[in-house]
Motif scaffolding. Structure first.
Motif, short mmCIF file in Angstrom:
data_model
loop_
_atom_site.label_atom_id
_atom_site.label_comp_id
_atom_site.label_asym_id
_atom_site.label_seq_id
_atom_site.Cartn_x
_atom_site.Cartn_y
_atom_site.Cartn_z
N GLY A 390 14.72 19.31 37.68
CA GLY A 390 15.99 19.75 38.26
C GLY A 390 16.93 20.42 37.30
N PHE A 391 16.50 20.74 36.09
CA PHE A 391 17.34 21.43 35.11
C PHE A 391 17.08 22.94 35.25
N HIS A 392 17.68 23.52 36.26
CA HIS A 392 17.34 24.89 36.62
C HIS A 392 17.83 25.89 35.57
N ARG A 393 19.02 25.69 35.07
CA ARG A 393 19.52 26.64 34.09
C ARG A 393 18.75 26.54 32.78
N LYS A 394 18.38 25.31 32.38
CA LYS A 394 17.58 25.14 31.18
C LYS A 394 16.20 25.75 31.38
N SER A 395 15.67 25.60 32.59
CA SER A 395 14.39 26.21 32.89
C SER A 395 14.47 27.73 32.77
N ALA A 396 15.55 28.31 33.32
CA ALA A 396 15.72 29.76 33.24
C ALA A 396 15.88 30.21 31.78
N PHE A 397 16.52 29.38 30.98
CA PHE A 397 16.71 29.73 29.56
C PHE A 397 15.37 29.91 28.85
N PHE A 398 14.45 28.93 29.02
CA PHE A 398 13.17 29.01 28.33
C PHE A 398 12.28 30.10 28.94
N LYS A 399 12.42 30.31 30.23
CA LYS A 399 11.61 31.38 30.83
C LYS A 399 12.09 32.73 30.33
N ARG A 400 13.38 32.86 30.11
CA ARG A 400 13.89 34.12 29.56
C ARG A 400 13.39 34.32 28.13
N ILE A 401 13.32 33.22 27.35
CA ILE A 401 12.77 33.33 25.99
C ILE A 401 11.31 33.77 26.05
N ALA A 402 10.57 33.21 27.00
CA ALA A 402 9.18 33.63 27.16
C ALA A 402 9.08 35.10 27.53
N ALA A 403 10.01 35.57 28.35
CA ALA A 403 10.01 36.98 28.73
C ALA A 403 10.29 37.87 27.52
N MET A 404 11.26 37.47 26.71
CA MET A 404 11.56 38.25 25.51
C MET A 404 10.38 38.24 24.54
N GLN A 405 9.62 37.13 24.55
CA GLN A 405 8.47 37.03 23.66
C GLN A 405 7.36 37.99 24.06
N CYS A 406 7.34 38.33 25.38
CA CYS A 406 6.32 39.27 25.85
C CYS A 406 6.53 40.66 25.26
N ALA A 407 7.76 40.96 24.91
CA ALA A 407 8.07 42.28 24.36
C ALA A 407 8.52 42.18 22.91
N ALA A 408 7.98 41.21 22.18
CA ALA A 408 8.37 41.03 20.78
C ALA A 408 7.93 42.23 19.95
N PRO A 409 8.70 42.57 18.93
CA PRO A 409 8.33 43.73 18.10
C PRO A 409 6.98 43.58 17.41
N SER A 410 6.54 42.33 17.17
CA SER A 410 5.27 42.12 16.46
C SER A 410 4.06 42.41 17.34
N ILE A 411 4.26 42.57 18.65
CA ILE A 411 3.14 42.85 19.54
C ILE A 411 2.88 44.35 19.54
N PRO A 412 1.64 44.76 19.25
CA PRO A 412 1.34 46.21 19.22
C PRO A 412 1.61 46.88 20.56
N GLU A 413 1.23 46.25 21.64
CA GLU A 413 1.46 46.79 22.98
C GLU A 413 2.27 45.78 23.78
N PRO A 414 3.59 45.91 23.74
CA PRO A 414 4.45 44.93 24.44
C PRO A 414 4.13 44.88 25.93
N GLY A 415 4.15 43.68 26.47
CA GLY A 415 3.87 43.50 27.90
C GLY A 415 5.14 43.56 28.71
N TRP A 416 5.63 44.77 28.98
CA TRP A 416 6.90 44.90 29.70
C TRP A 416 6.78 44.44 31.14
N ARG A 417 5.62 44.59 31.73
CA ARG A 417 5.46 44.11 33.10
C ARG A 417 5.55 42.59 33.16
N ALA A 418 4.89 41.92 32.21
CA ALA A 418 4.98 40.45 32.16
C ALA A 418 6.40 40.03 31.85
#
Length: 1057
Positions: A390-418
């Motif tokens: 039931g911690f919806h905002r905390k859940s959204a926080f970590f999911k947003r971090i995961a989203a930013m990780q998909c497009a990290a500069p260290s990834i040769p081909e960032p997954g913008w769709r993911a």
């Protein structure tokens, strides 16, 4: 272990791990189709037993994790199933060799293995083999599930033999020391005969046997072994394995309390059998669980199964186990997975705060250098677990971090769709919806700053995905919903970005469908500009349609017998759906007024702004406007032309702002005031335009009846002057003009008019009808000004005859005398003096010409239009009759009428009277003129009605009688259109009137000479006594009696009783 399994749950401790992998080149779709069928066989009832085996399938499993199989047996790969394509017999040896290589990867822990071959037929396929199954194709493999069940039974046989072998107490044999990979180097050189070492070996083995019992479906036995292992390992401070024993104890207790599982798939597991009694098996019936998922009969069962932990003790033991894991750097993965399992249990128990503590601990567990994919998986599972508690905002926080990780500069081909997909999943946690309607209801929910940041990230991700339409939609949504929270600079930046995006891809009102099926609704700019009120405007006065009233009237309802109904008058209908009490006309331009204002700190350009309607075909005429920065309420008029008849409803308006096309519906605009949005459109009517020969008037007529004047003209005339007004009637509409009625009325004047002020002949104009569109007809109106010509007598010096006899002068020769004001005479009433003494006073007459016309389909339906022309006439004085008197003439039927005429103009006037010479008057000059006139017999006196109701009093009756006399005299004199009606007093009227009785006598049919004058009183007239003077003609006085007798017979009566 280096790779954590974030999907682990407590009940996984009782499962057997089976890996399913392809060999060679196998189509991905075909592989996962078979894998789905294999994984469906997740639990199997053991033959001749009440036990149930649970299988956990994985299509990828790191071999290094398999090395921890002795520590926790559910981590050990005990089964291998391989799938391969083999179309020819010559490829079979190589394929079978690959199968053996694959087995060697997990060879130390495998119980059994199988190879499924698809596509191979012939002699090889017909050979019976236990470890290989041949199928012609992926579609012809009906026995896959049966093969899997047989495979699981073979796994159970090996598992049961190992359990029995390890569980048997062989006092003479030496118990081996089970180790985890990083411990092997630490135990080199230890004294294996010490009591401490033996207890360590016994404790670890007890724990291992407990794992085997749990996998074999013997829950009660596993609890006993776990308790014994805990006591042994606690005594020798073997904390890592003590933690594992405690975790095993917790897992067995969770399986006992929560047969439905904790992984989120309720009902996926069957009721437990094993060593539990039949009563314990039957307790898992529907309705036996309480609100937190715990069996209500737990206390009784625990009484018989003492070794099972209570729900509260489970969490305590998890905390203790995790604390022991934390002592070892290399056990980070084990610690992390234990936290995840504990959180899943707490989620079922609805203990969110304690679950958040476990998750917070999991966040700070330091693992080895994770790959970007592993980081994404870790943050995603943390988000999922926070969502479960039931911690919806905390859940959204970590999911947003995961989203930013998909497009990290260290990834040769960032997954913008993911990245974009994960960002969309964070929206509910931040109270953010992509439907703009959710933001028009009440107050704003959520943290606006965070929501704006998230929307900016969605815009950026969609742009990097190569979807400009998606970027425009999100940026439009940001501007529409977060406008109140944007600073002035942010508003400018967002609008500039939006304009740059829409230059390549304009914003539309279409739904945008994402690949996963999510539909993004359109975002209308209802705040750019903000609309406060919507008002449907009536047509201009000259174009408003009017209904021809029937005999019964149009407003009388035939459905109700009541004249007035308060229910109807005060009905609470929707304001926007109520019908307006005026009509629009087909083919005419109609207007809707909006009160708008610009909330932006800069000038707002709105293009293509028009109306949205339903019910009638409507041609909207779009407009463009520019609103100043932060303007106040600003009126905007939107126009359109209805093309058909019926009911039309104004639903809203459309705009184009910053390149975004918006359809703004009134139902979605909060706080908008409207006078109703439904109006009736009647059939087309002609349009009449008038032009006149007179100039437009600068004076605005304000009739008392409230009628509006479309145009006004003005003219200056002298009193008594007549002028023609030529009016051109042009049909500027599209329908023929078929009928025309003209009426006139005088307004706003207190002056007394004599004669007809306005007159015309309509027949000449109607002869040109029907008037086709674009044609012109002419209408002539005669303006005749005839006001009072009288002047107060005491303001001018009286004129005298200077003793000249009238008989000595020609009656047609006027007597001239210059007027001098009388100084000694002062008026009694000053107001009357000022009123009558100003000879240069200009009087004003105002009249309205009303044209009632119709034609076309509207005429058939009984509608017409009114067009009003205002006429402003300034009347300058011409002549005044300052004094009127009479003198007797030689005949009793005639008299001399003396008029004192004053020229008040600045010009020389010539006055003509009937049968008299012209009289020339210079400016400011007054002269007397004598006119011989016949006396009048007033036959048009108004008589008092029988009921006495027509006139209020005798004074009013007398005024009417005197006016009638003046009209009679004026009609016979015809003095230069100057009326003497207002100057005739009662005495003059009596002199101009014939005697009531005129008589004469004839003696023996001859006219004798006059002999004497007699006064005769007759019996006939004695009823109304009066004296009549006459001349009696007789030749002989002796015949007087005879004369009297004949005179009586020849009386002529002129008297009216």
């Amino acid at each position: 272990m280096s790779v954590p399994d974030y999907m682990q749950c407590a009940e996984d401790h009782q499962t057997l791990l089976v890996v399913v992998q392809p060999i060679g080149i196998v189509p991905e779709e075909s592989f996962f189709r078979i894998y789905k069928r294999i994984s469906a066989v997740s639990q199997v009832n053991v033959r001749d037993s009440q036990r149930v085996l649970y299988i956990r399938y994985r299509h990828h499993y790191p071999p290094e994790n398999n090395e921890w199989g002795d520590f926790q047996t559910h981590r050990k790969v005990v089964g291998l199933i391989t799938i391969t394509d083999c179309s020819s017999a010559k490829d079979w040896p190589q394929t079978f060799e690959k199968f053996h290589v694959q087995k060697e990867m997990y060879g130390s822990t495998l119980y059994d293995s199988r190879l499924f071959v698809f596509g191979l037929q012939g002699e090889i396929a017909e050979q019976p083999r236990t470890d290989v199954a041949f199928y012609p194709s992926y579609d012809e493999c009906e026995s896959v599930e049966k093969r899997i069940e047989d495979f699981i039974e073979s796994l159970f046989i090996v598992l049961e033999s190992k359990r029995l072998d390890r569980a048997t107490d062989k006092s003479g044999d030496k118990i081996p020391l089970l180790c985890v990979p990083f411990e092997k180097k630490d135990f080199v050189g230890l004294d294996t005969d010490s009591r401490h070492y033996k207890k360590r070996c016994q404790g670890r083995m007890r724990k291992h046997v407990g794992d085997l019992c749990l996998q074999a479906g013997m829950l009660q036995d596993s609890l006993v072994h776990y308790h014994m292992a805990v006591e042994l390992l606690r005594s020798v401070n073997d904390f890592l394995w003590l933690g594992a024993a405690l975790e095993g104890l917790c897992s067995a207790s969770v399986i006992y309390h929560y047969p439905g599982g904790t992984g989120g798939k309720v009902g996926s597991r069957r009721a437990q059998g094993g060593s539990l009694s039949a009563e314990a098996g039957n307790r898992h019936r529907p309705g036996a669980l309480t609100s937190n998922g715990i069996n209500a009969d737990t206390s009784a069962e625990i009484g018989r199964a003492k070794n099972c932990l209570s729900p509260e003790d489970i969490i305590d033991k998890y905390k203790e186990a995790i604390s022991y894991y934390g002592k070892y750097k290399n056990a980070g993965v084990i610690e992390l997975e234990a936290c995840v399992k504990a959180v899943r249990v707490l989620a079922i128990q609805k203990r969110s705060m304690e679950a958040s503590e476990f998750l917070q601990n999991a966040v700070y567990i330091n693992l080895r250098q994770l790959s970007e994919e592993e980081k994404i998986q870790r943050y995603s599972i943390l988000s999922e677990l926070y969502e479960r508690i039931g911690f919806h905002r905390k859940s959204a926080f970590f999911k947003r971090i995961a989203a930013m990780q998909c497009a990290a500069p260290s990834i040769p081909e960032p997954g913008w769709r993911a990245c974009y997909k994960l960002l969309l999943e964070t929206l509910p946690g931040y109270s953010l919806s992509l439907d703009p309607k959710d933001f028009s209801k009440g107050t704003h929910r959520g943290w606006a700053a965070v929501q704006m940041r998230l929307l900016h990230e969605l815009v950026y991700a969609s742009r990097r995905m190569g979807n400009p339409a998606l970027s425009v939609r999100h940026l439009s949504f940001l501007l529409q919903t977060m406008l109140d929270f944007l600073s002035d600079q942010e508003k400018k930046d967002v609008t500039q970005s939006l304009e740059s995006y829409t230059a390549k891809c304009p914003g539309t009102m279409e739904f945008i469908t994402l690949p996963d099926g999510l539909k993004l609704p359109p975002v209308p700019f209802t705040k750019l500009p903000i609309v406060r009120s919507v008002k449907l405007l009536n047509l201009p006065t000259s174009l408003r349609p009017h209904k021809i009233k029937s005999l019964l009237g149009q407003n009388v309802s035939t459905k109700s017998p009541f004249i007035y109904s308060p229910i109807i008058a005060h009905s609470r209908g929707e304001e926007r759906t109520k019908k307006i009490d005026f009509q629009w006309v087909q083919g005419d331009v109609c207007e809707v007024q909006l009160m708008v204002y610009n909330p932006m700190p800069f000038e707002l350009r709105v293009e293509n702004m028009g109306l949205l309607t339903t019910g009638v075909e409507f041609e909207s005429l779009p407009a463009a406007l520019s609103l100043p920065a932060e303007s106040g309420l600003y009126p905007v008029t939107l126009v359109g032309v209805p093309q058909t008849t019926g009911q039309i409803t104004i639903n809203g308006y459309h705009t184009s702002v910053f390149g975004v096309f918006s359809d703004c519906l009134l139902d979605n605009l909060p706080g908008v005031k409207t006078n109703g949005c439904t109006v009736e459109v009647i059939p087309a009517l002609p349009r009449l335009q008038i032009s006149t020969s007179l100039p437009r008037s600068a004076h605005t007529l304000q009739p008392s009846s409230g009628d509006e004047i479309s145009t006004s003209v003005s003219v200056q005339l002298y009193n008594g002057e007549t002028q023609q007004l030529i009016i051109k009637l042009e049909n500027i509409g599209t329908e023929p003009l078929e009928t025309l009625e003209v009426t006139a009325k005088t307004v706003n004047t207190k002056e007394k008019l004599y004669g007809d002020f306005l007159s015309w002949k309509l027949e000449d104009t109607l002869s040109q009808f029907p008037l086709k569109p674009g044609k012109i007809a002419t209408f002539v109106v005669n303006i005749k000004v005839k006001l009072d010509f009288s002047c107060q007598e005491n303001l001018l010096q009286d004129l005298n005859d200077d003793g000249i006899s009238v008989s000595g002068l020609p009656l047609s020769s006027p007597f001239r005398q210059v007027v001098k004001p009388r100084v000694e005479a002062k008026p009694v009433n000053p107001q009357e003096s000022s009123k009558g003494g100003d000879f240069s006073h200009v009087k004003t007459l105002e009249a309205i010409l009303n044209f009632k016309y119709s034609g076309g389909p509207g005429h058939i339906e009984g509608y017409y239009r009114n067009l009003s022309l205002g006429l402003h006439v300034e009347v300058e004085p011409s002549v005044f009759f300052t004094r009127v008197s009479t003198l007797p003439a030689t005949s009793t039927r005639q008299c001399h009428l003396l008029l004192d005429v004053f020229n008040s103009t600045e010009h020389e006037l010539t006055i003509s009277a009937r049968n008299n010479e012209d009289l020339i008057l210079h400016a400011g000059e007054c002269q007397r003129m004598a006119i011989q006139v016949d006396k009048f017999n007033f036959e048009s006196f108004p008589e008092p009605p029988a009921d006495g109701t027509q006139y209020a009093n005798a004074k009013q009756l007398e005024e009417e009688r005197q006016q009638a006399k003046g009209l009679e005299i004026n009609s016979k004199l015809d003095i230069w259109e100057a009326s003497v009606e207002g100057v005739l007093n009662q005495l003059v009227l009596e002199h101009l009137q014939l005697a009531p009785l005129q008589w004469g006598s004839v003696l023996r049919n001859s006219s004798p000479s006059p002999l004497s004058e007699l006064t005769i009183k007759t019996d006939k007239i004695s009823q109304n006594p009066f004296l009549a003077n006459g001349i009696l003609f007789s030749k002989c006085v002796d015949h007087l009696h005879h004369i009297h007798k004949n005179l009586y017979a020849h009386l002529i009566y002129g008297w009216e009783g």
